[in-house]
Design a protein around this motif. Structure first.
Motif, short mmCIF file in Angstrom:
data_model
loop_
_atom_site.label_atom_id
_atom_site.label_comp_id
_atom_site.label_asym_id
_atom_site.label_seq_id
_atom_site.Cartn_x
_atom_site.Cartn_y
_atom_site.Cartn_z
N LYS A 1 3.50 7.73 -6.33
CA LYS A 1 2.60 8.32 -5.35
C LYS A 1 2.50 7.48 -4.08
CE LYS A 1 -0.27 10.82 -8.67
NZ LYS A 1 -1.64 11.04 -9.18
N LYS A 2 2.98 6.24 -4.13
CA LYS A 2 2.97 5.40 -2.93
C LYS A 2 4.17 5.65 -2.03
CE LYS A 2 0.30 1.48 -4.71
NZ LYS A 2 0.30 0.01 -4.93
N GLU B 1 4.60 2.83 -8.58
CA GLU B 1 3.91 4.12 -8.49
C GLU B 1 4.67 5.05 -7.55
OE1 GLU B 1 -0.22 3.94 -7.66
OE2 GLU B 1 -0.52 2.10 -8.81
N PRO C 1 0.82 -1.23 0.00
CA PRO C 1 0.00 0.00 0.00
C PRO C 1 0.84 1.27 0.00
CG PRO C 1 0.02 -1.03 2.18
CD PRO C 1 0.71 -1.98 1.25
N TYR C 2 2.07 1.19 0.52
CA TYR C 2 2.97 2.34 0.55
C TYR C 2 4.38 1.81 0.74
CZ TYR C 2 2.39 1.40 5.52
OH TYR C 2 2.32 0.80 6.74
N TYR C 3 5.35 2.69 0.58
CA TYR C 3 6.74 2.29 0.79
C TYR C 3 7.56 3.53 1.13
CZ TYR C 3 7.47 3.94 -4.02
OH TYR C 3 7.52 4.70 -5.17
#
Length: 476
Positions: A316-317, A314, A252-254
């Motif tokens: 944006k993540k 991405e 979901p994010y990094y």
């Protein structure tokens, strides 16, 4: 009139049928059994001779007025059956599972013969019959006598297939070994010793292939050259990288960490690392190195965008980013972290705390000259033994004479803030041996630089206020 009477005919005599099937040139008329009730009214009124006899044989013209030779030549399964008064299919008669096929009971070709024949040819029933016919012919028990050329060809084909299977099994083993080595992040300078070691553990397929125990394997390829192993490693790295990127894309994010440096050839490089959650734990992975021509914030940002786009990640993540504390990276107005925030407005930026500590020490050294002398001393001792093989041998011999393990001096690099503490520790551990090595060099050849370095090592101010104080803080 005769054609109308023929259309209403119900039976054909057996003799006339047989004559129709056996004669090469069919007669122009055939005889049919005709009843008076079936005669059309117009025909009754014009012919009185038929009124008196209820069963009269009348001549009927042949229905096969067109030539069917071209159809029978084109479709070898087609023939005309006089007994069934129609065209039949040889294959469907013998092998068809159902009897509702019109080409089994006999049928006419109609106004469009080709269309009807093609429809039957492409039909499921005819294809099944054809398959059964081929199966019967191929499974025949007749033994065909093979020539010497056929036997040699067959033997060559069997040998080639066996070689292909053996090579595939061997290459599959190589790929599995390389995949394990890369996945475990082992350093491998030469692949052949590793391959020989694994083959000696017992796998018969590898040992037989490498040793060439069979006479047929005397000229077998081992695929252990540097070029082949490089290609296999490249292919394996692609597989591992794709697996890593799939995990990163699903996260979901990094957090993204990047740092810029230059190699020994003075080529600017931009290293990219990521941290992301996977299976209830945080995973650290190295994504790659970007070779950049310019190191300003705009160029680094563009290179980073292209790199992530090529990897299918991405941007944006990237909710967390970490760079060092220089203005190019951490500038609030035009720095890389500011430009990164244009793509991810809610991202959190953390600069390197260790880098800040190194900058503090650097600025502190400007206020205390004794610290500058210590830094200069550590670097001078390292250069003395690093760039002179003769002096390095003297230092190693002195350590051996004391019965100690031979250790090298550590470089106190300006960009490696932890190296200063390790360099100080190493100098204190081998302080006596360094002084003896310097005395030996002075006895062999008096060198003012070495004499000055020895005097600096014996300076009370340096030992009291710098080196010994630093050693009060143990460094793991």
């Amino acid at each position: 009139m005769f054609k109308q009477a023929a259309l209403s005919a119900e039976t054909v005599t057996a003799d006339e049928t047989a004559s129709t099937c056996t004669s090469e040139k069919l007669p122009s008329t055939v005889s049919v059994s005709y009843r008076d009730d079936d005669v059309p009214s117009g025909f009754k009124s014009s012919s009185n001779e038929y009124k008196s006899d209820s069963h009269t044989v009348v001549p009927v013209p042949d229905q096969r007025l067109f030539s069917s030779n071209k159809y029978e030549l084109k479709y070898d399964w087609l023939y005309y059956s006089g007994a069934k008064v129609g065209y039949c299919c040889k294959l469907c008669e013998l092998f068809s599972a159902t009897d509702d096929n019109v080409f089994i009971n006999g049928t006419g070709l109609g106004d469009h013969p080709t269309r009807k024949l093609e429809s039957h040819l492409n039909g499921k029933s005819h294809k099944n019959s054809l398959a059964k016919y081929v199966l019967v012919n191929t499974s025949s028990t007749k033994k065909v006598k093979k020539t010497v050329a056929d036997m040699l060809t067959e033997s060559s084909m069997i040998k080639r297939e066996n070689d292909i299977e053996r090579n595939r099994a061997y290459i599959s083993s190589l790929i599995k070994i390389l995949y394990f080595i890369v996945s475990q992040r082992w350093a491998l300078d030469s692949f052949q010793p590793m391959l020989d070691f694994i083959a000696g553990l017992g796998p018969t397929s590898l040992s037989e292939y490498l040793n060439g125990s069979d006479s047929e394997q005397s000229s077998v390829l081992k695929y252990s050259s540097s070029t082949t192993v490089t290609d296999l490693l490249t292919a394996t790295s692609y597989v591992i990288e794709n697996q890593l990127l799939e995990k990163l894309r699903k996260a979901p994010y990094y957090a993204l960490l990047a740092d810029e440096s230059s190699d020994e050839a003075h080529k600017e490089q931009f290293a990219i690392l990521v941290r992301f959650p996977h299976d209830t734990r945080v995973t650290d992975q190295f994504l790659g190195i970007i070779h950049v021509e310019r190191t300003d914030a705009a160029s680094l940002m563009k290179s980073l965008e292209v790199f992530l786009l090529a990897k299918g990640v991405e941007i944006k993540k990237a909710l967390f980013v970490g760079f060092d504390g220089c203005n190019t990276m951490s500038g609030e107005n035009k720095g890389l972290q500011r430009r990164f925030r244009h793509h991810v407005p809610y991202q959190l930026y953390l600069n390197c705390r260790n880098h800040k500590l190194a900058l503090c020490v650097k600025h502190l050294m400007l206020s205390f000259p004794v610290l500058q002398d210590v830094d200069s001393l550590l670097l001078s001792v390292w250069k003395l033994f690093h760039y002179s093989p003769q002096k390095y041998v003297i230092f190693m011999d002195v350590q051996k004479a004391y019965g100690l393990k031979n250790l090298k001096m550590i470089r106190a690099a300006a960009t490696r803030w932890l190296s200063h503490g390790r360099a100080c520790r190493r100098l204190i551990e081998r302080y006596v041996q360094v002084l003896d090595a310097l005395d030996e060099m002075i006895d062999r050849k008096h060198d003012p630089e070495i004499d000055g370095l020895r005097n600096m090592l014996c300076s009370k101010g340096i030992l009291r206020y710098s080196v010994l104080d630093i050693m009060e803080f143990p460094i793991e």
